[in-house]
Design an enzyme around this catalytic site. Structure first.
Site, PDB file in Angstrom:
ATOM      1  N   TYR A 143       0.816  -1.214   0.000  1.00  0.00           N
ATOM      2  CA  TYR A 143       0.000   0.000   0.000  1.00  0.00           C
ATOM      3  C   TYR A 143       0.851   1.268   0.000  1.00  0.00           C
ATOM      4  O   TYR A 143       0.428   2.297  -0.503  1.00  0.00           O
ATOM      5  CB  TYR A 143      -0.916   0.033   1.227  1.00  0.00           C
ATOM      6  CG  TYR A 143      -2.245  -0.662   1.066  1.00  0.00           C
ATOM      7  CD1 TYR A 143      -2.303  -1.997   0.704  1.00  0.00           C
ATOM      8  CD2 TYR A 143      -3.437   0.017   1.297  1.00  0.00           C
ATOM      9  CE1 TYR A 143      -3.513  -2.642   0.578  1.00  0.00           C
ATOM     10  CE2 TYR A 143      -4.658  -0.616   1.184  1.00  0.00           C
ATOM     11  CZ  TYR A 143      -4.693  -1.950   0.814  1.00  0.00           C
ATOM     12  OH  TYR A 143      -5.894  -2.574   0.692  1.00  0.00           O
ATOM     13  N   LYS A 194       3.259 -15.209   2.177  1.00  0.00           N
ATOM     14  CA  LYS A 194       3.394 -15.937   0.913  1.00  0.00           C
ATOM     15  C   LYS A 194       4.879 -16.243   0.732  1.00  0.00           C
ATOM     16  O   LYS A 194       5.503 -15.910  -0.286  1.00  0.00           O
ATOM     17  CB  LYS A 194       2.822 -15.079  -0.228  1.00  0.00           C
ATOM     18  CG  LYS A 194       2.684 -15.786  -1.557  1.00  0.00           C
ATOM     19  CD  LYS A 194       1.606 -16.848  -1.614  1.00  0.00           C
ATOM     20  CE  LYS A 194       1.651 -17.584  -2.937  1.00  0.00           C
ATOM     21  NZ  LYS A 194       0.744 -18.758  -2.964  1.00  0.00           N
ATOM     22  N   ASP A 226      -3.016 -18.097   0.464  1.00  0.00           N
ATOM     23  CA  ASP A 226      -4.068 -18.772  -0.307  1.00  0.00           C
ATOM     24  C   ASP A 226      -4.720 -19.866   0.535  1.00  0.00           C
ATOM     25  O   ASP A 226      -5.949 -20.002   0.583  1.00  0.00           O
ATOM     26  CB  ASP A 226      -3.509 -19.327  -1.639  1.00  0.00           C
ATOM     27  CG  ASP A 226      -2.217 -20.112  -1.484  1.00  0.00           C
ATOM     28  OD1 ASP A 226      -1.599 -20.070  -0.396  1.00  0.00           O
ATOM     29  OD2 ASP A 226      -1.814 -20.787  -2.454  1.00  0.00           O
ATOM     30  N   ASP A 250      -6.105  -6.945   4.303  1.00  0.00           N
ATOM     31  CA  ASP A 250      -7.283  -6.312   3.702  1.00  0.00           C
ATOM     32  C   ASP A 250      -8.244  -7.395   3.222  1.00  0.00           C
ATOM     33  O   ASP A 250      -9.447  -7.354   3.505  1.00  0.00           O
ATOM     34  CB  ASP A 250      -6.831  -5.436   2.525  1.00  0.00           C
ATOM     35  CG  ASP A 250      -8.016  -4.799   1.804  1.00  0.00           C
ATOM     36  OD1 ASP A 250      -8.903  -4.273   2.501  1.00  0.00           O
ATOM     37  OD2 ASP A 250      -8.048  -4.843   0.562  1.00  0.00           O
ATOM     38  N   ASP A 254     -11.905  -9.091   5.311  1.00  0.00           N
ATOM     39  CA  ASP A 254     -13.260  -9.106   4.729  1.00  0.00           C
ATOM     40  C   ASP A 254     -13.842 -10.521   4.766  1.00  0.00           C
ATOM     41  O   ASP A 254     -15.025 -10.709   5.083  1.00  0.00           O
ATOM     42  CB  ASP A 254     -13.248  -8.612   3.270  1.00  0.00           C
ATOM     43  CG  ASP A 254     -13.496  -7.109   3.152  1.00  0.00           C
ATOM     44  OD1 ASP A 254     -13.232  -6.393   4.142  1.00  0.00           O
ATOM     45  OD2 ASP A 254     -13.943  -6.663   2.081  1.00  0.00           O
TER      46      ASP A 254
HETATM   47  C1  IPM Z   1     -10.217  -1.267   4.269  1.00  0.00           C
HETATM   48  C2  IPM Z   1     -10.544  -0.707   2.926  1.00  0.00           C
HETATM   49  C3  IPM Z   1      -9.413   0.223   2.524  1.00  0.00           C
HETATM   50  C4  IPM Z   1      -8.164  -0.600   2.402  1.00  0.00           C
HETATM   51  C5  IPM Z   1      -9.631   1.029   1.227  1.00  0.00           C
HETATM   52  C6  IPM Z   1     -10.987   1.699   1.204  1.00  0.00           C
HETATM   53  C7  IPM Z   1      -8.527   2.017   1.015  1.00  0.00           C
HETATM   54  O1  IPM Z   1     -10.763  -1.729   2.001  1.00  0.00           O
HETATM   55  O2  IPM Z   1     -10.085  -0.479   5.219  1.00  0.00           O
HETATM   56  O3  IPM Z   1     -10.097  -2.481   4.381  1.00  0.00           O
HETATM   57  O4  IPM Z   1      -7.903  -1.208   1.361  1.00  0.00           O
HETATM   58  O5  IPM Z   1      -7.409  -0.645   3.366  1.00  0.00           O
HETATM   59 MG    MG Z   2     -10.779  -3.652   2.878  1.00  0.00          MG
END
Ligand code: IPM
Ligand code: MG
Length: 361
Positions: A143, A194, A226, A250, A254
């Protein structure tokens, strides 16, 4: 003497302002019960800031945050700003805050609530009892790594470039946060990388393994990313604390969030050096499709306010109180649309806020 905390509020875009209202009302309600008080200051961030000032993170917003005890953020982003160049998109507000406040440690708990098991897309026996903490490195890796950009070479060929890089120091400081967190949980830490392909991951694994000697009470394992994605869906209960880099974190956070049925329930904390302000925000986004219609679920925002109290202000008892109120309204069968189940009562965002205030009274 009662303690006063200066809190920067960044409601942002979409459903942000609606859920922030509920979060603030809850904080106001519990303050006298714990002999604390809050001075709230609201600032622009994300698309709202772009519309007003032309920039997703105005300098005044960053300096307000830097001079606060903690930052409570709702959500930024929306289709309206998606065609802007990347340095002017709402998401830059998040990246700028992370960089500007040195928020290298992102804690994303994914705990399944017994009341919401049937909201998960996975079978009950797979998700019942899931309680995972993802510790994501937040200010390094691909990032922020340099060089980055889109370049045209002598042949006129355009290339997009990002760099995944971690220094030993960066791995060590996130590793420390993860080992300490695991120690306070079940004492089981899985480091995700990885390392079968990437040198940056080999260094990561090396440092985490070294550090484990200082934590003989924590059981450390390593997993390729993975496989980790697959294991999260196959048997998530094998995980307690996960530590990983920015990009893998990230994605995996999720996936872990969705195990719990609704991303609308999950808070997060982003922390820097001790004594510096942390940032607390729901894991979900700004949900422009339901914005302004009183449909949003404010519970992740409210639980983020609880995380702020616990991790940012060291007011654990006040955090417990808020979390108990959330459990109480869920036990009473109150639900927003995203977590609605047969036999429950469906509420809008405002009414959910009122139910919480009643539970706290
Ligand atoms: C998160 C989001 C952010 C990230 C984006 C919106 C920049 O997906 O906080 O997980 O990728 O970190
Ligand atoms: Mg995210």
């Amino acid at each position: 003497m009662s303690k006063n905390y200066k809190i920067a509020l960044l409601p942002g875009d979409g459903i942000g302002p609606e859920i922030m209202q509920v979060g603030v009302a809850v904080l106001r309600a519990i303050a006298p019960q714990f002999e604390i008080s809050f001075s709230f200051e609201t600032a622009l961030a994300g698309g709202a800031a772009i519309d007003e000032t032309g920039h997703p993170l105005p300098a005044e917003t960053l300096s307000l945050c830097q001079s606060s005890d903690a930052v409570l953020l709702a959500a930024v982003g929306g289709n309206k700003w998606d065609t802007l160049p990347s340095e002017l998109r709402p998401e830059q507000a998040l990246l700028g805050l992370r960089g500007g406040l040195g928020l290298f440690a992102n804690l994303r708990p994914a705990k399944i609530l017994p009341q919401l098991i049937d909201a998960s897309s996975l079978k009950r026996e797979i998700v019942e009892g899931v309680d995972i903490l993802v510790v994501r490195e937040l200010t390094g890796g691909i990032y922020f790594g340099k060089p980055k950009g889109i370049f045209t070479d002598e042949q006129g060929v355009r290339r997009g470039l990002n760099t995944m890089v971690y220094s030993e120091m960066e791995v060590d400081r996130i590793g420390r946060v993860a080992f300490e967190a695991a120690r306070k949980r079940k004492g089981v830490l899985c480091s995700v990388d990885k390392a079968n392909v990437l040198e940056v991951s080999q260094l990561w694994r090396d440092r985490i393994t070294k550090m484990s000697q200082e934590y003989p009470d924590v059981t450390l394992s390593h997993m390729y990313v993975d496989n980790a994605a697959m294991q999260l869906l196959r048997w998530p209960k094998q995980f307690d604390t996960i530590v990983t880099g920015n990009l893998f974190g990230d994605i995996l956070s999720d996936a872990a969030a969705m195990l719990t049925g609704s991303i609308g329930m999950l808070p997060s904390a982003s922390l820097g050096e001790p004594g510096k302000p942390g940032l607390f925000e729901p894991v979900h986004g700004s949900a422009p499709d339901i914005a302004g219609r009183d449909l949003a679920n404010p519970l992740a925002q409210v639980l983020s306010a609880a995380m702020m109290l616990r991790y940012g202000l060291n007011e654990g008892a006040a955090a417990d109180r808020i979390e108990a109120a959330v459990m109480q309204v869920l036990d009473a069968g109150k639900r927003t649309g995203d977590i609605m189940a047969p036999g429950c009562e469906q509420l809008g965002c405002k009414a959910m806020g009122e139910a919480l205030l009643a539970a706290l009274a």
